[in-house]
Write a protein that holds these residues in place. Structure first.
Motif, mmCIF file in Angstrom:
data_model
loop_
_atom_site.group_PDB
_atom_site.id
_atom_site.type_symbol
_atom_site.label_atom_id
_atom_site.label_comp_id
_atom_site.label_asym_id
_atom_site.label_seq_id
_atom_site.Cartn_x
_atom_site.Cartn_y
_atom_site.Cartn_z
ATOM 1 N N PHE A 47 1.811 135.830 83.321
ATOM 2 C CA PHE A 47 1.603 136.026 84.761
ATOM 3 C C PHE A 47 0.229 136.639 85.042
ATOM 4 O O PHE A 47 -0.417 136.307 86.040
ATOM 5 N N ILE A 51 -2.550 134.836 87.427
ATOM 6 C CA ILE A 51 -3.269 135.356 88.599
ATOM 7 C C ILE A 51 -4.744 134.961 88.530
ATOM 8 O O ILE A 51 -5.374 134.633 89.552
ATOM 9 N N ALA A 54 -4.817 131.169 89.343
ATOM 10 C CA ALA A 54 -4.104 130.708 90.533
ATOM 11 C C ALA A 54 -5.011 129.904 91.472
ATOM 12 O O ALA A 54 -4.627 128.831 91.957
ATOM 13 N N ARG A 58 -4.594 126.015 92.455
ATOM 14 C CA ARG A 58 -4.352 125.660 93.858
ATOM 15 C C ARG A 58 -5.369 124.635 94.345
ATOM 16 O O ARG A 58 -5.022 123.692 95.070
ATOM 17 N N PHE A 88 -1.651 134.852 99.979
ATOM 18 C CA PHE A 88 -1.456 135.812 98.897
ATOM 19 C C PHE A 88 -0.141 135.554 98.163
ATOM 20 O O PHE A 88 -0.091 135.529 96.923
ATOM 21 N N LEU A 89 0.929 135.332 98.931
ATOM 22 C CA LEU A 89 2.226 135.037 98.307
ATOM 23 C C LEU A 89 2.209 133.702 97.584
ATOM 24 O O LEU A 89 2.844 133.536 96.539
ATOM 25 N N ASN A 91 -0.416 132.386 96.076
ATOM 26 C CA ASN A 91 -1.121 132.594 94.807
ATOM 27 C C ASN A 91 -0.218 133.282 93.780
ATOM 28 O O ASN A 91 -0.268 132.969 92.587
ATOM 29 N N LEU A 92 0.619 134.220 94.242
ATOM 30 C CA LEU A 92 1.556 134.865 93.327
ATOM 31 C C LEU A 92 2.582 133.860 92.795
ATOM 32 O O LEU A 92 2.954 133.899 91.612
ATOM 33 N N LYS A 93 3.032 132.962 93.661
ATOM 34 C CA LYS A 93 3.990 131.945 93.234
ATOM 35 C C LYS A 93 3.363 131.006 92.205
ATOM 36 O O LYS A 93 3.977 130.680 91.170
ATOM 37 N N ALA A 95 0.840 131.746 90.294
ATOM 38 C CA ALA A 95 0.605 132.538 89.077
ATOM 39 C C ALA A 95 1.879 132.656 88.251
ATOM 40 O O ALA A 95 1.830 132.631 87.011
ATOM 41 N N LEU A 96 3.024 132.781 88.919
ATOM 42 C CA LEU A 96 4.283 132.864 88.179
ATOM 43 C C LEU A 96 4.590 131.555 87.453
ATOM 44 O O LEU A 96 5.002 131.558 86.280
ATOM 45 N N THR A 171 1.157 126.373 102.520
ATOM 46 C CA THR A 171 2.357 126.625 101.723
ATOM 47 C C THR A 171 3.279 125.409 101.699
ATOM 48 O O THR A 171 3.852 125.070 100.655
#
Length: 311
Positions: A47, A51, A54, A58, A88-89, A91-93, A95-96, A171
């Motif tokens: 993870f 990040i 990400a 994307r 931001f959320l 990019n976290l998704k 990254a996961l 998104t």
């Protein structure tokens, strides 16, 4: 020499103890805790790399839309963000997902090391084969989905009239692309199911080949449902790839049946509703061996002699 003796005194490993059933329930739970911790640690490290990757990932997913004519009227391909934290959320998704993919060799090994002791030796060999084939098939489906999306977006965006501005929400667009990649990748795993049915003895290669009409129809129906556009390009590309993989799996099933000697049974060439032929050739009757008379049976003892004073 001393090193060899030291290794010999260490005793059986946890894998051997779990395979022969000598490991207790508490030890199984401790091993599960250890393997879950290692898998979670690998995912956390992945993870962290996710990040960092990400934004490039994307932009790669945005590329099919950005390459369309008219998608960048001001010279830059832009998307819409409805909420202040949506990007931001997102990019976290991403990254996961990237972390799960990068750490897949480690957490898959931990999962396999916990399950493998409960399998037989031939089942472990089949699992190695299926795992080695699953990853390339999923990647092939994902690559095909990427090109189908690039073709399909041109049709979907072209449906908008002059009074509609094509500004996609970031998104929803990324969810659309990732869902398509996931569906195509999972669809490419279907040949493994066919091979599994054959390897465990549920369906023979001849029976699988007899289902080819139903399989082809289901492939085209599935492709027509999951492809984003009604044009025949994406649907035909996915359906033909699935058909080719199905017939390749049937070919491997024929090789497996020949190796195991399937189809050579006495009634292998008969249908389920067909009676087996009867051999009416008379056989000569010969005299059997003479049976010796039985030995005489001793007379029973009197009842009063069968018991003592206590009974």
């Amino acid at each position: 020499m001393a090193f060899a003796l030291r290794r010999r005194r260490r005793g059986p490993s946890n894998f051997q103890r779990a395979a022969d059933g000598s490991m207790t329930l508490v030890e199984h739970l401790r091993e599960l805790r250890t393997r879950l911790f290692r898998a979670s640690l690998a995912i956390v490290v992945g993870f962290g790399f996710g990040i960092w990757l990400a934004s490039p990932v994307r932009r790669l997913l945005q590329q099919p839309y950005c390459e369309l004519p008219g998608s960048a009227p001001n010279g830059r391909c832009q998307f819409t963000q409805l909420g202040p934290a949506d990007l931001f959320l997102l990019n976290l998704k991403i990254a996961l997902w990237v972390g799960l993919i990068l750490a897949a060799p480690i957490w898959l090994y931990q999962l396999w090391a916990f399950i493998a002791p409960g399998l037989h030796k031939h089942e472990r060999r089949y699992a190695y084969i299926f795992t080695a084939l699953a990853a390339p098939l999923f990647v092939a489906g994902a690559v095909l989905a990427y090109f189908v999306i690039a073709k399909g977006l041109g049709f979907l965006v072209g449906l908008a009239g002059e009074d509609v501005t094509n500004t996609l929400e970031i998104t929803r667009y990324i969810s659309f692309v990732t869902n398509m990649i996931l569906m195509f990748g999972v669809a490419f795993e279907f040949p493994l199911i066919v091979l599994m049915l054959n390897f465990v003895g549920i369906a023979s290669a001849r029976r699988l080949l007899g289902w080819w009409r139903v399989a082809v129809f289901l492939f085209f129906l599935f492709a027509a449902i999951v492809t984003p556009t009604p044009d025949p390009f994406g649907m035909t590309a996915l359906a033909l790839c699935l058909c080719a993989l199905y017939f390749a799996a049937v070919g491997v099933a024929f090789v497996n049946d020949r190796r195991r000697g399937r189809g050579r049974e006495i009634y292998a060439g008969l249908a389920d509703d067909e009676a087996s032929p009867l051999d009416l050739t008379p056989e000569p009757v010969t005299a059997g061996e003479r049976i010796a008379p039985p030995e005489p049976v001793a007379a029973p003892k009197p009842i009063d002699r069968g018991y003592d004073d206590v009974t």
